[in-house]
Design an enzyme around this catalytic site. Structure first.
Site, mmCIF file in Angstrom:
data_model
loop_
_atom_site.group_PDB
_atom_site.id
_atom_site.type_symbol
_atom_site.label_atom_id
_atom_site.label_comp_id
_atom_site.label_asym_id
_atom_site.label_seq_id
_atom_site.Cartn_x
_atom_site.Cartn_y
_atom_site.Cartn_z
ATOM 1 C CE LYS A 48 -3.762 -2.456 2.248
ATOM 2 N NZ LYS A 48 -4.435 -2.889 3.493
ATOM 3 C CD GLN A 92 -3.420 -4.394 6.537
ATOM 4 O OE1 GLN A 92 -3.601 -3.329 5.955
ATOM 5 N NE2 GLN A 92 -3.606 -5.562 5.936
ATOM 6 C CG ASP A 115 -10.168 -0.989 4.650
ATOM 7 O OD1 ASP A 115 -9.943 -1.320 3.476
ATOM 8 O OD2 ASP A 115 -9.426 -1.253 5.604
HETATM 9 N N1 GUN Z 1 -6.267 -7.229 5.598
HETATM 10 C C1 GUN Z 1 -6.262 -7.871 4.395
HETATM 11 N N2 GUN Z 1 -6.835 -7.098 3.465
HETATM 12 C C2 GUN Z 1 -7.217 -5.956 4.066
HETATM 13 C C3 GUN Z 1 -7.868 -4.761 3.626
HETATM 14 O O1 GUN Z 1 -8.239 -4.592 2.458
HETATM 15 N N3 GUN Z 1 -8.070 -3.807 4.576
HETATM 16 C C4 GUN Z 1 -7.692 -3.980 5.859
HETATM 17 N N4 GUN Z 1 -7.952 -3.001 6.710
HETATM 18 N N5 GUN Z 1 -7.094 -5.053 6.310
HETATM 19 C C5 GUN Z 1 -6.855 -6.036 5.415
#
Ligand code: GUN
Length: 276
Positions: A48, A92, A115
């Site tokens: 990211k 996350q 998200d």
């Molecule tokens: N863990 C795995 N994929 C994601 C995601 O798209 N967002 C978040 N916050 N955690 C994750």
């Protein structure tokens, strides 16, 4: 068989975002909170960060130890909510099991919830009036549309009912007028369902769980699985499935890059909402 090239499509989206940021002189900032030392989370956050750098979104990671107090995390999110320089906040997942994930996520201001996982954003999707859509479901829909794959009236079977992927996909695809079936670990005879799928979406996270005899000839298969084995990445779908489908997303290079591209898009969307 046609490969749904998420890597290529995501590159195009990233270029559009980069251009927009430059042309309109935007200064978005994404803050990611990572708690503990889950190795997969560390990899995802790095990816990211790299993508944000590529397009010109500022990126800040707050890395906390796994023993961090819930109250401290909540207070930190509240500070970020009130900081006008912060466009988006991402916690996350998964969080260490002693923390209340729902409570922490719902502390995020819905307009900074990149998200789309807060109750407010989930509810707006449920009501077919979405604001911020969760990244992976949004990326799947984007890719299907990019390749002009019809959705309306089609039988779409989702395997996996996670909060990040399976559940939001139900609402998103219903809003597109698909007929949606969701299977999970307690479903009896999964094959009975998957064999009817015009579009099969697997988001389980188990190598080879989707086998060729579970699939209708010429179906579209979306493989959301990311399974690491001996340093190599595999999806949920067995290799022989590729001979039977009309379209399929590869792993890697399918949905993974689309998820990141949608995160960048959502960050810009949040930036725009908060600027008003
Ligand atoms: N863990 C795995 N994929 C994601 C995601 O798209 N967002 C978040 N916050 N955690 C994750």
């Amino acid at each position: 068989m046609i490969i749904l090239n998420g890597k290529e499509v995501s590159r195009k989206i990233k270029n559009e975002i980069k251009e927009k940021i430059q042309k309109e002189n935007l200064s978005p900032l994404l803050v990611v909170i990572r708690v503990g030392d889950d190795p997969a989370s560390e990899t995802y956050v790095k990816s990211k960060n790299k993508s944000c750098n590529e397009v010109g979104i500022k990126f800040k990671e707050i890395h906390l130890k796994k023993e961090e107090k819930e109250e401290n995390i909540i207070n930190m999110i509240k500070l970020l909510n009130n900081d006008p320089l912060v466009s988006g906040i991402l916690v996350q997942l998964p969080l260490p099991s002693n923390l209340d994930t729902d409570k922490i996520i719902n502390t995020i201001l819905p307009s900074k919830d990149v998200d789309g996982l807060t109750n407010t954003n989930k509810c707006s999707l449920l009501n077919n009036n979405p604001i911020i859509i969760p990244c992976t479901p949004k990326g799947i829909l984007y890719l299907l549309k990019e390749y002009q794959i019809p959705i309306k009236g089609k039988n779409i079977v989702i395997v996996g009912r996670s909060k990040l992927v399976g559940r939001p996909l139900i609402d998103l695809l219903l809003n597109e007028n698909a007929t949606v079936t969701i299977c999970h670990s307690h479903t009896e005879n999964i094959k009975e369902h998957t064999i009817n799928a015009d579009i099969l979406i697997s988001a389980v996270g188990k190598k080879n769980i989707i086998k060729s005899d579970m699939i209708k000839a010429n179906a579209v298969v979306i493989d959301v699985g990311i399974n690491k084995e001996n340093g190599k990445i595999y999806g949920d779908v067995e290799e022989s499935v590729y001979d039977k489908v009309s379209y399929i997303t590869p792993v890697p290079g399918g949905i993974g890059p689309m998820t990141v591209a949608m995160l960048l898009q959502n960050t810009i969307q949040c930036y725009m909402i908060n600027k008003k």
